[in-house]
Design a protein around this motif. Sequence first.
Motif, PDB file in Angstrom:
ATOM      1  N   ALA A 204      36.420  45.950  49.479  1.00 24.88           N
ATOM      2  CA  ALA A 204      37.777  45.797  48.660  1.00 24.88           C
ATOM      3  C   ALA A 204      37.713  44.415  48.104  1.00 24.88           C
ATOM      4  CB  ALA A 204      38.912  45.960  49.462  1.00 24.88           C
ATOM      5  N   GLY A 205      38.115  44.236  46.960  1.00 26.11           N
ATOM      6  CA  GLY A 205      38.414  42.840  46.350  1.00 26.11           C
ATOM      7  C   GLY A 205      39.953  42.952  45.872  1.00 26.11           C
ATOM      8  N   GLY A 206      40.432  41.409  45.854  1.00 23.68           N
ATOM      9  CA  GLY A 206      41.817  41.407  45.454  1.00 23.68           C
ATOM     10  C   GLY A 206      41.866  40.162  44.365  1.00 23.68           C
ATOM     11  N   ARG A 207      43.036  39.570  44.479  1.00 18.91           N
ATOM     12  CA  ARG A 207      43.212  38.652  43.467  1.00 18.91           C
ATOM     13  C   ARG A 207      42.384  37.680  43.433  1.00 18.91           C
ATOM     14  NH1 ARG A 207      48.550  37.529  41.829  1.00 18.91           N
ATOM     15  NH2 ARG A 207      49.406  38.362  43.757  1.00 18.91           N
ATOM     16  N   GLY A 208      41.317  37.198  44.514  1.00 24.28           N
ATOM     17  CA  GLY A 208      40.389  36.245  44.501  1.00 24.28           C
ATOM     18  C   GLY A 208      39.356  36.497  43.447  1.00 24.28           C
ATOM     19  N   VAL A 209      39.034  37.902  43.244  1.00 23.25           N
ATOM     20  CA  VAL A 209      37.823  38.070  42.373  1.00 23.25           C
ATOM     21  C   VAL A 209      38.213  37.746  40.865  1.00 23.25           C
ATOM     22  CG1 VAL A 209      37.509  40.202  43.845  1.00 23.25           C
ATOM     23  CG2 VAL A 209      38.643  40.571  41.585  1.00 23.25           C
ATOM     24  N   ASP A 210      39.507  37.307  40.405  1.00 22.55           N
ATOM     25  CA  ASP A 210      39.626  36.895  39.441  1.00 22.55           C
ATOM     26  C   ASP A 210      39.120  37.704  37.964  1.00 22.55           C
ATOM     27  OD1 ASP A 210      41.091  35.076  37.562  1.00 22.55           O
ATOM     28  OD2 ASP A 210      39.131  33.516  37.614  1.00 22.55           O
ATOM     29  N   GLY A 211      39.341  38.787  37.982  1.00 26.19           N
ATOM     30  CA  GLY A 211      38.834  39.864  37.171  1.00 26.19           C
ATOM     31  C   GLY A 211      37.527  40.264  37.196  1.00 26.19           C
ATOM     32  N   ASP A 212      36.829  39.839  38.031  1.00 20.68           N
ATOM     33  CA  ASP A 212      35.300  40.105  38.027  1.00 20.68           C
ATOM     34  C   ASP A 212      34.973  40.742  39.551  1.00 20.68           C
ATOM     35  OD1 ASP A 212      32.613  40.213  38.136  1.00 20.68           O
ATOM     36  OD2 ASP A 212      32.052  38.153  38.072  1.00 20.68           O
ATOM     37  N   PHE A 213      34.734  42.101  39.377  1.00 19.12           N
ATOM     38  CA  PHE A 213      34.459  42.965  40.628  1.00 19.12           C
ATOM     39  C   PHE A 213      32.989  43.146  40.621  1.00 19.12           C
ATOM     40  CE2 PHE A 213      38.954  44.141  41.240  1.00 19.12           C
ATOM     41  CZ  PHE A 213      39.084  44.597  42.477  1.00 19.12           C
ATOM     42  N   ASP A 235      47.075  46.015  39.060  1.00 19.77           N
ATOM     43  CA  ASP A 235      48.035  45.881  38.406  1.00 19.77           C
ATOM     44  C   ASP A 235      47.719  44.947  37.162  1.00 19.77           C
ATOM     45  OD1 ASP A 235      50.068  47.420  39.797  1.00 19.77           O
ATOM     46  OD2 ASP A 235      51.096  45.672  40.632  1.00 19.77           O
ATOM     47  N   ALA A 236      46.656  44.035  37.738  1.00 17.78           N
ATOM     48  CA  ALA A 236      46.103  43.014  36.625  1.00 17.78           C
ATOM     49  C   ALA A 236      45.205  43.981  35.659  1.00 17.78           C
ATOM     50  CB  ALA A 236      45.515  41.932  37.325  1.00 17.78           C
ATOM     51  N   GLY A 237      45.024  45.347  36.023  1.00 23.49           N
ATOM     52  CA  GLY A 237      44.164  45.894  35.104  1.00 23.49           C
ATOM     53  C   GLY A 237      42.602  45.658  35.481  1.00 23.49           C
ATOM     54  N   TRP A 238      42.006  45.104  36.412  1.00 21.51           N
ATOM     55  CA  TRP A 238      40.856  44.644  36.593  1.00 21.51           C
ATOM     56  C   TRP A 238      40.063  45.869  37.150  1.00 21.51           C
ATOM     57  CZ3 TRP A 238      42.271  39.985  40.069  1.00 21.51           C
ATOM     58  CH2 TRP A 238      42.928  38.822  39.309  1.00 21.51           C
ATOM     59  N   ILE A 239      40.749  46.715  37.649  1.00 20.69           N
ATOM     60  CA  ILE A 239      40.305  48.086  38.259  1.00 20.69           C
ATOM     61  C   ILE A 239      41.218  49.221  38.262  1.00 20.69           C
ATOM     62  CG2 ILE A 239      40.743  47.526  40.674  1.00 20.69           C
ATOM     63  CD1 ILE A 239      37.939  48.809  41.404  1.00 20.69           C
ATOM     64  N   ILE A 262      41.242  38.914  49.385  1.00 18.89           N
ATOM     65  CA  ILE A 262      42.808  39.415  49.378  1.00 18.89           C
ATOM     66  C   ILE A 262      43.354  38.691  50.766  1.00 18.89           C
ATOM     67  CG2 ILE A 262      43.659  41.746  50.120  1.00 18.89           C
ATOM     68  CD1 ILE A 262      41.434  43.064  49.253  1.00 18.89           C
ATOM     69  N   SER A 263      44.725  38.402  50.475  1.00 21.39           N
ATOM     70  CA  SER A 263      45.516  37.751  51.390  1.00 21.39           C
ATOM     71  C   SER A 263      45.737  38.282  52.614  1.00 21.39           C
ATOM     72  CB  SER A 263      46.711  37.165  50.641  1.00 21.39           C
ATOM     73  OG  SER A 263      47.588  38.242  50.390  1.00 21.39           O
ATOM     74  N   GLY A 264      46.076  39.719  52.422  1.00 21.60           N
ATOM     75  CA  GLY A 264      46.220  40.314  53.513  1.00 21.60           C
ATOM     76  C   GLY A 264      47.712  40.465  54.025  1.00 21.60           C
ATOM     77  N   ASP A 294      38.329  41.132  62.432  1.00 20.30           N
ATOM     78  CA  ASP A 294      37.432  40.896  63.468  1.00 20.30           C
ATOM     79  C   ASP A 294      36.196  39.976  63.269  1.00 20.30           C
ATOM     80  OD1 ASP A 294      38.022  43.580  65.331  1.00 20.30           O
ATOM     81  OD2 ASP A 294      37.774  44.398  63.276  1.00 20.30           O
ATOM     82  N   PHE A 295      36.014  39.869  62.080  1.00 21.15           N
ATOM     83  CA  PHE A 295      35.038  38.388  61.639  1.00 21.15           C
ATOM     84  C   PHE A 295      35.704  38.032  60.221  1.00 21.15           C
ATOM     85  CE2 PHE A 295      32.558  41.925  63.785  1.00 21.15           C
ATOM     86  CZ  PHE A 295      31.904  41.189  64.867  1.00 21.15           C
ATOM     87  N   GLY A 296      35.785  36.776  60.424  1.00 20.68           N
ATOM     88  CA  GLY A 296      36.222  36.119  59.258  1.00 20.68           C
ATOM     89  C   GLY A 296      35.299  35.044  58.660  1.00 20.68           C
ATOM     90  N   ILE A 297      35.147  34.985  57.251  1.00 25.47           N
ATOM     91  CA  ILE A 297      34.112  34.064  56.762  1.00 25.47           C
ATOM     92  C   ILE A 297      35.148  33.111  55.796  1.00 25.47           C
ATOM     93  CG2 ILE A 297      32.337  33.520  55.129  1.00 25.47           C
ATOM     94  CD1 ILE A 297      31.349  36.353  56.145  1.00 25.47           C
ATOM     95  N   ILE A 298      35.486  31.807  55.909  1.00 23.60           N
ATOM     96  CA  ILE A 298      36.072  31.182  55.063  1.00 23.60           C
ATOM     97  C   ILE A 298      35.238  30.490  53.847  1.00 23.60           C
ATOM     98  CG2 ILE A 298      37.456  28.955  54.943  1.00 23.60           C
ATOM     99  CD1 ILE A 298      38.201  29.544  57.854  1.00 23.60           C
ATOM    100  N   GLY A 299      35.223  31.046  52.892  1.00 23.37           N
ATOM    101  CA  GLY A 299      34.354  30.800  51.876  1.00 23.37           C
ATOM    102  C   GLY A 299      34.610  31.624  50.457  1.00 23.37           C
ATOM    103  N   ASP A 300      33.838  31.175  49.524  1.00 20.15           N
ATOM    104  CA  ASP A 300      33.922  31.597  48.116  1.00 20.15           C
ATOM    105  C   ASP A 300      33.362  32.855  47.949  1.00 20.15           C
ATOM    106  OD1 ASP A 300      33.944  32.185  45.302  1.00 20.15           O
ATOM    107  OD2 ASP A 300      33.141  30.165  44.990  1.00 20.15           O
ATOM    108  N   LEU A 301      34.099  33.925  47.769  1.00 21.41           N
ATOM    109  CA  LEU A 301      33.360  35.035  47.638  1.00 21.41           C
ATOM    110  C   LEU A 301      32.206  35.499  46.665  1.00 21.41           C
ATOM    111  CD1 LEU A 301      34.289  37.393  45.068  1.00 21.41           C
ATOM    112  CD2 LEU A 301      36.458  37.037  46.242  1.00 21.41           C
ATOM    113  N   PHE A 302      32.194  34.673  45.762  1.00 16.41           N
ATOM    114  CA  PHE A 302      31.289  34.628  44.625  1.00 16.41           C
ATOM    115  C   PHE A 302      30.055  34.057  45.105  1.00 16.41           C
ATOM    116  CE2 PHE A 302      35.087  35.032  42.118  1.00 16.41           C
ATOM    117  CZ  PHE A 302      34.494  35.870  41.294  1.00 16.41           C
ATOM    118  N   LYS A 303      29.971  33.399  46.211  1.00 16.68           N
ATOM    119  CA  LYS A 303      28.986  32.800  46.844  1.00 16.68           C
ATOM    120  C   LYS A 303      28.478  33.785  48.061  1.00 16.68           C
ATOM    121  CE  LYS A 303      29.431  28.009  45.663  1.00 16.68           C
ATOM    122  NZ  LYS A 303      29.793  26.686  46.090  1.00 16.68           N
ATOM    123  N   VAL A 304      29.419  34.161  48.818  1.00 17.34           N
ATOM    124  CA  VAL A 304      29.078  34.885  50.188  1.00 17.34           C
ATOM    125  C   VAL A 304      28.701  36.274  49.761  1.00 17.34           C
ATOM    126  CG1 VAL A 304      30.321  35.947  52.016  1.00 17.34           C
ATOM    127  CG2 VAL A 304      30.895  33.381  51.522  1.00 17.34           C
TER     128      VAL A 304
END
Length: 317
Positions: A204-213, A235-239, A262-264, A294-304
């Motif tokens: 799942a993607g959220g605000r952090g995808v900035d329109g790019d799924f 709501d932003a119309g990205w999906i 996604i902030s959660g 259960d597992f968290g990655i602090i990083g840029d989703l466009f790299k991870v």
Amino acid sequence: MAQVLVFIDNPGHAIKKSSQELLTIGRSLGTVAVAFNGELNDDVAAALGANGAAAIYRPSADDLDDYLVAPKAAYLAAAVAASGASTVLLENSFDGKEIAARLGIKLGAGVITDVVAVEPDGTAHKSVLAGSYTTTAKATTAVSVLTVKPNSVTPEPAEDPSTPEILTLDVPAGSSSAAARITGRKDKPASGRPDLTEARIVVAGGRGVDGDFGPVEELADALGAAVGASRAATDAGWIGHDAQVGQTGKTVSPQLYISAGISGAIQQKAGMQTAKVIVAVNKDAESPVFEIADFGIIGDLFKVLPQATEEIKKRKG
């Protein structure tokens, strides 16, 4: 032995995984009959028998799908009377819960929704408060009506497959006279991905995808997963809104839920907190999603995400 009625609505050419789960639960409670709505071909009838259905009820009317839920509830009430069922199992969809409520009124039956497990004595384990707690409940009425969340059990075929008896039931006259009629439908484009509410894996993607799924969809396809989204993304119309997971969207309970950007917030948690394993990817180390992950990655989703996709593809050969 107790009689159990499973409602299966429009399975298409093959019964859905969620329907197999209901049949698996039903067999643990007693002898299973199916109240069926849809096209019943030989393959579907055989599959129902392989999953333990001793009898299959069909409605005499062929236009139940031309209305909202009222005629289906009336048909199901007739099936309960014909089968002598003391437990009725339905999917935990929006329609399923409304049919269950109407059926409960018709039969004076106890209704339990959001069920995640059922014990042999009929005690239901119910997910409550946005998935934060699991409670137990048991109806004290002669008939109990349960709506079960998908992915609650592993579907298994019956040890002794049967050839079910097929019976036709009259739908009570007047059940559709005051019901809302469906005036039009639009087919959803086929994506090739599993249905969101039934998928074992959801990305799942959220605000952090900035329109790019794109990275979310690529990882989902590598995993054979469904694609979900937060309300902010839809709501932003990205999906499309049919991908929304959360309190005002769909509730999912997959084996693996990957949350990207996604902030959660509580609204999102309400729709996915019962996932078996949650992996969160977010640049903000303070995001609430890390509290339930259960597992968290602090990083840029466009790299991870692209790195994860590439590694998964390598391992799949």
